[in-house]
Write an enzyme that holds these catalytic residues in place. Structure first.
Site, PDB file in Angstrom:
ATOM      1  N   SER A   6       0.812  -1.227   0.000  1.00  0.00           N
ATOM      2  CA  SER A   6       0.000   0.000   0.000  1.00  0.00           C
ATOM      3  C   SER A   6       0.847   1.279   0.000  1.00  0.00           C
ATOM      4  O   SER A   6       1.821   1.404   0.740  1.00  0.00           O
ATOM      5  CB  SER A   6      -0.919   0.013   1.223  1.00  0.00           C
ATOM      6  N   SER A  61      -0.739   4.169   0.558  1.00  0.00           N
ATOM      7  CA  SER A  61      -1.532   5.144   1.310  1.00  0.00           C
ATOM      8  C   SER A  61      -0.727   5.850   2.400  1.00  0.00           C
ATOM      9  O   SER A  61      -0.879   7.069   2.574  1.00  0.00           O
ATOM     10  CB  SER A  61      -2.770   4.467   1.906  1.00  0.00           C
ATOM     11  N   LYS A  90     -14.109  -4.009   2.331  1.00  0.00           N
ATOM     12  CA  LYS A  90     -14.994  -2.835   2.210  1.00  0.00           C
ATOM     13  C   LYS A  90     -16.451  -3.142   2.536  1.00  0.00           C
ATOM     14  O   LYS A  90     -17.167  -2.292   3.038  1.00  0.00           O
ATOM     15  CB  LYS A  90     -14.888  -2.254   0.796  1.00  0.00           C
ATOM     16  N   ASP A 120     -14.133   6.015  -3.187  1.00  0.00           N
ATOM     17  CA  ASP A 120     -13.579   5.372  -4.392  1.00  0.00           C
ATOM     18  C   ASP A 120     -14.208   5.898  -5.687  1.00  0.00           C
ATOM     19  O   ASP A 120     -13.512   6.189  -6.652  1.00  0.00           O
ATOM     20  CB  ASP A 120     -13.801   3.856  -4.332  1.00  0.00           C
ATOM     21  N   GLY A 156     -15.166  -7.243 -12.716  1.00  0.00           N
ATOM     22  CA  GLY A 156     -15.148  -7.390 -11.257  1.00  0.00           C
ATOM     23  C   GLY A 156     -16.481  -6.939 -10.683  1.00  0.00           C
ATOM     24  O   GLY A 156     -17.166  -6.074 -11.257  1.00  0.00           O
TER      25      GLY A 156
HETATM   26  P1  NDP Z   1     -12.845  -7.549  -3.615  1.00  0.00           P
HETATM   27  O1  NDP Z   1     -12.142  -8.683  -2.944  1.00  0.00           O
HETATM   28  O2  NDP Z   1     -13.988  -6.931  -2.939  1.00  0.00           O
HETATM   29  O3  NDP Z   1     -13.365  -8.070  -5.050  1.00  0.00           O
HETATM   30  C1  NDP Z   1     -12.521  -8.804  -5.866  1.00  0.00           C
HETATM   31  C2  NDP Z   1     -13.136  -8.959  -7.248  1.00  0.00           C
HETATM   32  O4  NDP Z   1     -12.140  -9.562  -8.075  1.00  0.00           O
HETATM   33  C3  NDP Z   1     -14.358  -9.868  -7.279  1.00  0.00           C
HETATM   34  O5  NDP Z   1     -15.221  -9.443  -8.277  1.00  0.00           O
HETATM   35  C4  NDP Z   1     -13.745 -11.229  -7.628  1.00  0.00           C
HETATM   36  O6  NDP Z   1     -14.617 -12.068  -8.338  1.00  0.00           O
HETATM   37  C5  NDP Z   1     -12.650 -10.790  -8.581  1.00  0.00           C
HETATM   38  N1  NDP Z   1     -11.559 -11.765  -8.624  1.00  0.00           N
HETATM   39  C6  NDP Z   1     -10.714 -12.119  -7.639  1.00  0.00           C
HETATM   40  N2  NDP Z   1      -9.819 -13.039  -8.069  1.00  0.00           N
HETATM   41  C7  NDP Z   1     -10.121 -13.257  -9.353  1.00  0.00           C
HETATM   42  C8  NDP Z   1      -9.576 -14.115 -10.352  1.00  0.00           C
HETATM   43  N3  NDP Z   1      -8.542 -14.912 -10.106  1.00  0.00           N
HETATM   44  N4  NDP Z   1     -10.122 -14.085 -11.586  1.00  0.00           N
HETATM   45  C9  NDP Z   1     -11.170 -13.279 -11.848  1.00  0.00           C
HETATM   46  N5  NDP Z   1     -11.740 -12.467 -10.955  1.00  0.00           N
HETATM   47  C10 NDP Z   1     -11.226 -12.466  -9.720  1.00  0.00           C
HETATM   48  O7  NDP Z   1     -11.712  -6.494  -3.989  1.00  0.00           O
HETATM   49  P2  NDP Z   1     -11.883  -4.943  -4.301  1.00  0.00           P
HETATM   50  O8  NDP Z   1     -13.004  -4.779  -5.256  1.00  0.00           O
HETATM   51  O9  NDP Z   1     -11.905  -4.175  -3.049  1.00  0.00           O
HETATM   52  O10 NDP Z   1     -10.487  -4.589  -5.018  1.00  0.00           O
HETATM   53  C11 NDP Z   1     -10.231  -5.017  -6.334  1.00  0.00           C
HETATM   54  C12 NDP Z   1      -8.959  -4.384  -6.903  1.00  0.00           C
HETATM   55  O11 NDP Z   1      -9.112  -2.990  -7.042  1.00  0.00           O
HETATM   56  C13 NDP Z   1      -7.712  -4.579  -6.044  1.00  0.00           C
HETATM   57  O12 NDP Z   1      -6.640  -4.875  -6.897  1.00  0.00           O
HETATM   58  C14 NDP Z   1      -7.514  -3.236  -5.374  1.00  0.00           C
HETATM   59  O13 NDP Z   1      -6.167  -2.989  -5.079  1.00  0.00           O
HETATM   60  C15 NDP Z   1      -8.010  -2.307  -6.471  1.00  0.00           C
HETATM   61  N6  NDP Z   1      -8.486  -1.031  -5.945  1.00  0.00           N
HETATM   62  C16 NDP Z   1      -7.804   0.117  -6.253  1.00  0.00           C
HETATM   63  C17 NDP Z   1      -8.227   1.332  -5.805  1.00  0.00           C
HETATM   64  C18 NDP Z   1      -7.493   2.555  -6.177  1.00  0.00           C
HETATM   65  O14 NDP Z   1      -7.701   3.573  -5.522  1.00  0.00           O
HETATM   66  N7  NDP Z   1      -6.687   2.520  -7.194  1.00  0.00           N
HETATM   67  C19 NDP Z   1      -9.410   1.468  -4.940  1.00  0.00           C
HETATM   68  C20 NDP Z   1     -10.082   0.209  -4.717  1.00  0.00           C
HETATM   69  C21 NDP Z   1      -9.614  -0.975  -5.185  1.00  0.00           C
HETATM   70  P3  NDP Z   1     -15.640 -13.102  -7.608  1.00  0.00           P
HETATM   71  O15 NDP Z   1     -16.911 -12.345  -7.422  1.00  0.00           O
HETATM   72  O16 NDP Z   1     -15.724 -14.215  -8.569  1.00  0.00           O
HETATM   73  O17 NDP Z   1     -14.985 -13.502  -6.312  1.00  0.00           O
END
Ligand code: NDP
Length: 269
Positions: A14, A16, A65, A101, A125
């Site tokens: 991170s 942050s 979250k 976000d 996602g």
């Molecule tokens: P969550 O854990 O809440 O959600 C993860 C998502 O990714 C789900 O939809 C999940 O699908 C999917 N996923 C996980 N593994 C895989 C895989 N191997 N193949 C396909 N899909 C997959 O995470 P967040 O939404 O909180 O975060 C997601 C990303 O966004 C992270 O990389 C985070 O760092 C980034 N992010 C960046 C921010 C920024 O400010 N730049 C702010 C917020 C997030 P399923 O439903 O099938 O489990």
């Protein structure tokens, strides 16, 4: 000195702490800001402990979250709509949750001249960050939004949730083939960060698509490398969004709007 932290798992990558330290220095505010590893099963116990220990505010990241939303005793309207919280603090005696976000993403889109209005958008996602950014994306009036997620029912859930306010939203299976190029492809799946494979529909990128990966890393993200390999020219990672959402959190906690200019370049350097 006010104490803050970002919690999540994995958390060691991170940026942050660095960003919030820069914001504090801009205004000569004394703060501490740590990155603390917290797993989902320990969320409530750990957050209870941190607030008892005198932390003034917490940022919440992957995969906590939704847990933070459930934990909040009151929330902003945008957090209630998205059922996702990335910023926690006390409001009076109770814990208040907000999400920065979505607005953070739109602020970065503005910087990068990515125009959502009347665009065909693909959102990959359906986790916490997808939930957090969807209301903001819809408010920016795209032509259409196509939701793609590994677990189809999670994308379908979001389609159902927003269909009454935005009719041109649909969920699509990852095995599908797309017939039309998207203007903007946003990746919010955490596969890259988890170093896992991301299965995507065929023809997901067109040469003119603007590709935005919410993930960020020192090297190009795997998603962006893949897009580049398929001929996409305009690609961005989520560092700009990270800076923008952090600025909005900082403002909630400290009632001071930080200057975000040049911070992204500074972090990349
Ligand atoms: P969550 O854990 O809440 O959600 C993860 C998502 O990714 C789900 O939809 C999940 O699908 C999917 N996923 C996980 N593994 C895989 C895989 N191997 N193949 C396909 N899909 C997959 O995470 P967040 O939404 O909180 O975060 C997601 C990303 O966004 C992270 O990389 C985070 O760092 C980034 N992010 C960046 C921010 C920024 O400010 N730049 C702010 C917020 C997030 P399923 O439903 O099938 O489990």
């Amino acid at each position: 000195m006010k104490k803050f932290a970002v919690i999540g798992s994995p958390i060691s990558h991170s940026l942050s702490p660095q960003i919030h330290t820069i914001f504090a220095e801009q205004n000569n505010v004394q703060i501490s800001y740590e990155a603390i590893e917290v797993e989902e099963k320990d969320f409530a116990t750990k957050v209870d402990y941190l607030f008892k220990d005198g932390y003034s505010g917490l940022n919440i990241t992957l995969p906590l979250k939704e847990a933070a939303y459930s934990y909040s005793e009151s929330t902003s309207e945008r957090a209630a709509l998205s059922e996702s919280v990335n910023t926690l603090c006390f409001r009076g005696e109770s814990i208040f949750g907000d999400t920065t976000d979505g607005q953070g993403l739109l602020n970065d889109f503005e910087e990068k001249e990515i125009i959502v209005k009347d665009s065909k958008v693909i959102l990959i996602g359906a986790g916490g960050s997808a939930k957090a950014i969807l209301p903001s994306l819809i408010s920016a009036k795209p032509k259409s939004i196509c939701l793609i997620n590994r677990t189809y029912r999670n994308a379908e859930f979001l389609e159902r949730k927003y269909q009454s306010t935005f009719t041109n939203i649909r969920a699509l299976e990852v095995e599908s083939e797309l017939n039309e190029d998207a203007d903007i492809v946003i990746n919010s799946a955490s596969a890259g960060v988890l170093q896992e494979e991301l299965v995507l529909p065929k023809n997901i990128f067109g040469p003119e698509s603007k590709v935005y990966d919410l993930s960020y890393s020192k090297k190009e993200t795997p998603f962006n490398s893949y897009a580049k390999k398929l001929g996409v020219n305009e690609i961005y990672d989520g560092l700009g969004m990270l800076v923008q959402q952090a600025a909005l959190s900082f403002e909630i906690w400290n009632e001071y709007k930080p200057n975000t200019q040049k911070i992204e370049q500074k972090l990349r350097a």
